[in-house]
Design a protein around this motif. Sequence first.
Motif, PDB file in Angstrom:
ATOM      1  N   HIS A  89     -20.786   6.157  64.288  1.00  0.00           N
ATOM      2  CA  HIS A  89     -21.206   7.440  64.849  1.00  0.00           C
ATOM      3  C   HIS A  89     -20.503   8.615  64.192  1.00  0.00           C
ATOM      4  CE1 HIS A  89     -23.592   5.938  68.249  1.00  0.00           C
ATOM      5  NE2 HIS A  89     -22.768   4.899  68.185  1.00  0.00           N
ATOM      6  N   CYS A  90     -21.250   9.696  64.050  1.00  0.00           N
ATOM      7  CA  CYS A  90     -20.688  10.956  63.557  1.00  0.00           C
ATOM      8  C   CYS A  90     -19.901  11.603  64.694  1.00  0.00           C
ATOM      9  CB  CYS A  90     -21.821  11.860  63.107  1.00  0.00           C
ATOM     10  SG  CYS A  90     -21.311  13.505  62.647  1.00  0.00           S
ATOM     11  N   VAL A  91     -19.089  12.616  64.392  1.00  0.00           N
ATOM     12  CA  VAL A  91     -18.379  13.320  65.469  1.00  0.00           C
ATOM     13  C   VAL A  91     -19.331  13.925  66.484  1.00  0.00           C
ATOM     14  CG1 VAL A  91     -16.125  13.999  64.610  1.00  0.00           C
ATOM     15  CG2 VAL A  91     -18.137  15.244  63.839  1.00  0.00           C
ATOM     16  N   CYS A  92     -20.547  14.245  66.049  1.00  0.00           N
ATOM     17  CA  CYS A  92     -21.502  14.860  66.960  1.00  0.00           C
ATOM     18  C   CYS A  92     -22.152  13.807  67.850  1.00  0.00           C
ATOM     19  CB  CYS A  92     -22.572  15.613  66.193  1.00  0.00           C
ATOM     20  SG  CYS A  92     -23.686  14.551  65.273  1.00  0.00           S
ATOM     21  N   GLY A  93     -21.821  12.548  67.622  1.00  0.00           N
ATOM     22  CA  GLY A  93     -22.355  11.490  68.465  1.00  0.00           C
ATOM     23  C   GLY A  93     -23.584  10.818  67.881  1.00  0.00           C
ATOM     24  N   PRO A  97     -23.338  14.695  53.664  1.00  0.00           N
ATOM     25  CA  PRO A  97     -23.413  16.121  54.009  1.00  0.00           C
ATOM     26  C   PRO A  97     -23.427  16.363  55.517  1.00  0.00           C
ATOM     27  CG  PRO A  97     -25.062  15.586  52.364  1.00  0.00           C
ATOM     28  CD  PRO A  97     -24.449  14.301  52.786  1.00  0.00           C
ATOM     29  N   HIS A  98     -24.105  15.498  56.249  1.00  0.00           N
ATOM     30  CA  HIS A  98     -24.155  15.666  57.695  1.00  0.00           C
ATOM     31  C   HIS A  98     -22.750  15.584  58.291  1.00  0.00           C
ATOM     32  CE1 HIS A  98     -25.738  15.179  61.833  1.00  0.00           C
ATOM     33  NE2 HIS A  98     -24.580  14.545  61.970  1.00  0.00           N
ATOM     34  N   SER A  99     -22.052  14.538  57.921  1.00  0.00           N
ATOM     35  CA  SER A  99     -20.708  14.348  58.466  1.00  0.00           C
ATOM     36  C   SER A  99     -19.798  15.520  58.077  1.00  0.00           C
ATOM     37  CB  SER A  99     -20.129  13.035  57.948  1.00  0.00           C
ATOM     38  OG  SER A  99     -18.819  12.886  58.398  1.00  0.00           O
ATOM     39  N   MET A 122     -20.622  18.626  57.331  1.00  0.00           N
ATOM     40  CA  MET A 122     -20.960  19.848  58.046  1.00  0.00           C
ATOM     41  C   MET A 122     -20.584  19.759  59.525  1.00  0.00           C
ATOM     42  SD  MET A 122     -21.875  21.922  55.809  1.00  0.00           S
ATOM     43  CE  MET A 122     -22.433  23.333  56.757  1.00  0.00           C
ATOM     44  N   CYS A 123     -20.791  18.598  60.111  1.00  0.00           N
ATOM     45  CA  CYS A 123     -20.452  18.433  61.527  1.00  0.00           C
ATOM     46  C   CYS A 123     -18.953  18.621  61.754  1.00  0.00           C
ATOM     47  CB  CYS A 123     -20.845  17.041  62.009  1.00  0.00           C
ATOM     48  SG  CYS A 123     -22.506  16.990  62.681  1.00  0.00           S
ATOM     49  N   HIS A 124     -18.156  18.009  60.891  1.00  0.00           N
ATOM     50  CA  HIS A 124     -16.713  18.167  61.019  1.00  0.00           C
ATOM     51  C   HIS A 124     -16.326  19.624  60.859  1.00  0.00           C
ATOM     52  CE1 HIS A 124     -16.353  13.778  60.599  1.00  0.00           C
ATOM     53  NE2 HIS A 124     -15.187  13.952  61.202  1.00  0.00           N
TER      54      HIS A 124
HETATM   55 ZN   LIG Z   1     -22.967  14.875  63.184  1.00  0.00          ZN
END
Ligand SMILES: [Zn+2]
Length: 800
Positions: A411-415, A428-430, A432-434
């Motif tokens: 899971h990403c930090v955003c869940g 890129p998603h990870s 940007m989320c971080h």
């Molecule tokens: Zn995320």
Amino acid sequence: MMRKFCNAWQRENHIEIDRAFKDSMAPYIEGPLADKIGLEKDKGEKKFLTIENYVHMQTFLWEQDFHDYVHEGVRTDYTNLFNIHCFTSARLSELCQAYYNPMFHLLANIISSGAYPELSTVEQSLAIRPPENTQFRIIASTDAAKQKPVFPQWNSSGRKDEHRNPTSWANQFYSWGVRTGLAEGVSVHCIRREALIKANDNGYSIGQVLKFASQRNTSVLVHHYLSNITTIDGTGSFLGMNCRVDLAEHFRSATMKYNPDLIQSIPASEKTKLENSEEYVSISEQIQNIKVQISKLASGEDYTHLRLQIKAEQMKLRDLREKRLRQLQMSQPITYESIKSPHELNDKQRSQYHRIKHMLPKERIRLAGMMTKSLVPRSEEWVSALQDLVTLRTTNSGVAFQEPLRPVDGHCVCGKLMKNLPLKNQWPHSYMCHKENYKRKYGFAKFCFLCSEWVISEREWEGHCLTHIEKRDIPFRCDPVTFRYGTACAGYCPVHLQNESLPARLRLKQYRLKQNWEDHIALCLASYIANSNSFLCPHMLCEFACNSRDDFEHHLDESHGIELKLVTKKSQNPRKRKLNSEKEIFITKSAMDFSRQSATPIKNADDFDNLEYTSTLMCEEFVANTNSLSKVYKGSMDIEEDIDMADSIDPALYQETTDSTTVVQISELNSDSNIGNASSSDVIYEVRRIIARWKSRREILYLVEWGTGGTSWQPADDIFDQEMIDDFERIYEGFQEGISVLDTRTKNGKVEYYIEFLDYIGSKKDAKWWVPESTMHPDLRIKGSNVEKKRAKRRKMFHY
Ligand SMILES: [Zn+2]
Ligand SMILES: [Zn+2]
Ligand SMILES: [Zn+2]
Ligand SMILES: [Zn+2]
């Protein structure tokens, strides 16, 4: 050759060739027949892969191999296959056990294969004991597993059901050898020879050795496998001492021509020579010609045919490069005393591992350290290494992450569950989320690509950069590196790095996207060269100086990863740049529009007023709103990182540049790069449905409704759900849903409609377009019999 032929023939015809016939052929061909027809008898030097070479290769595989394996599990197979070649031919295993436990990797293969229900985890496998008073236990495999290959082919998500092809293994083994430094490559015959010699030396009778080698013909064994060098310790035998058995081993090892400093990529000067050679130039021209032909065709058979032709020509170029590299490797003198630190390695390929290793999964890093230790089976370390191997083989390794960006339990930090995203968007998603996360918390976030660390205040970031510079802990190679869809290294500018008048954060400015880095470098180095009389390398850590532009360019390419020629050529191609920039505006716009909720307030918008967008857009309504576009852009983007191009170009540099065209270029590049940078916010959002389509001359845009509400335009490339697009295309007939018609007009005899996109995210002006009738849904078209009726009706709707 004979055996290969016989085996292939047997497989094809399902008839067994008589053994006696087979055995008699090889000696006949190489003996009387060769004499008769004058065959070349000299087969070159026999090569023997000794334990020394074995250790080099295995250690290299786990500790330095820069090859980008399709899956991390492949490595275990390589080690296993290598071991099996050694152990099934001789007792090499006993000698190797000090370094590598032979069962270790095989066990990982067995456990991760899922073929044995009783051995499906490491714990389970270790708990198994033989029944009382017996020595062994038979473990059953599942029926399904019998169909599965022991050594499978791999893709980035894991094992496939097909067998690894023996030829592909032989080729990969060969390349592995060359990467290790065995200049002339290796074949499994090299292992077999050594294995048989070892068996011979270890006191087995020639009969036993023959049987072990599946040989019947003593002459083949002696002539083809055993060494010409006698392994008898003459001195020891004569004087009646304890005889040494390893006498000739070093001589055999030397046949492998191990060169610890073997080049792995063509030196820049040689590359230039090759690229200017007649053959290379003519193939390149051929490719250009085909490309011109292709540009005139849209699709069809010819198109496909031409594309294949281009591929074939490109293969020819690749072969030329490979051939040249092989020649250079073969003629390279062997150097032993060349212990270089990673940043001193000129070889692009060889330095690659050091540049990406922080992206490898932690299991992989731990294993690298384990391989040369002799681990006691069942010891704590051994068990944990085994577990690591199993994990490596069973985890998807399609995307690489730095430790702080790595998803936790998928899971990403955003869940969000990472595996639901396309591979290319996961990193890129990870990232940007971080970044968003830290920014929300601390108002500032910078990721240092040198330490894989987040820095959360502006002051700290300046200090952080300064420390890097003062400690001279800065990259020697300056080009950005992408590894398995993740940015492993950012790009840096050597000219900026050495400029002490700039704040540290600008000297150490990181370029995540290659295009932006190239644009900047082209500009910065061009001014640097224009302003210096000699060719002194601008890099702080480098003392290279020369008098010719060519040598300078070669040096930049080889040592710093800067292909100046390519960089300048690319950025001087205005048409291409423009195309890119237009496309990127759309990506930028939509990505930003959507992230409006998390947008950071503009800190100092005035700084950016001098940035102008000069590109023409395909749709007049968009042109009208270019200004508002740039405002949205300023408002929601990561100001510090992505828009500080303007200050990152040293003003002194472009004031001193006398060439006016360069100055023009500066401003152009400048704005383009900003746009390019903005597309770095590759955040993925859920699309609920596609409402409409807009085809321009250059690309297709879709009006999408987002999962969280609101609509906006997206380029086709950015919508990953191809099925959704297909479904949409099947039924779409024109603008109808999600819009309302505000007005109509007739222009040059053609009817146009003024439509508004409902729930449009972004500026109000962007939401209203004049569109031609052909883009409207037939039900909404006013042309034909009921034109006036419909028009009247519509007037009523919107004007009364
Ligand atoms: Zn995320
Ligand atoms: Zn750092
Ligand atoms: Zn620079
Ligand atoms: Zn240099």
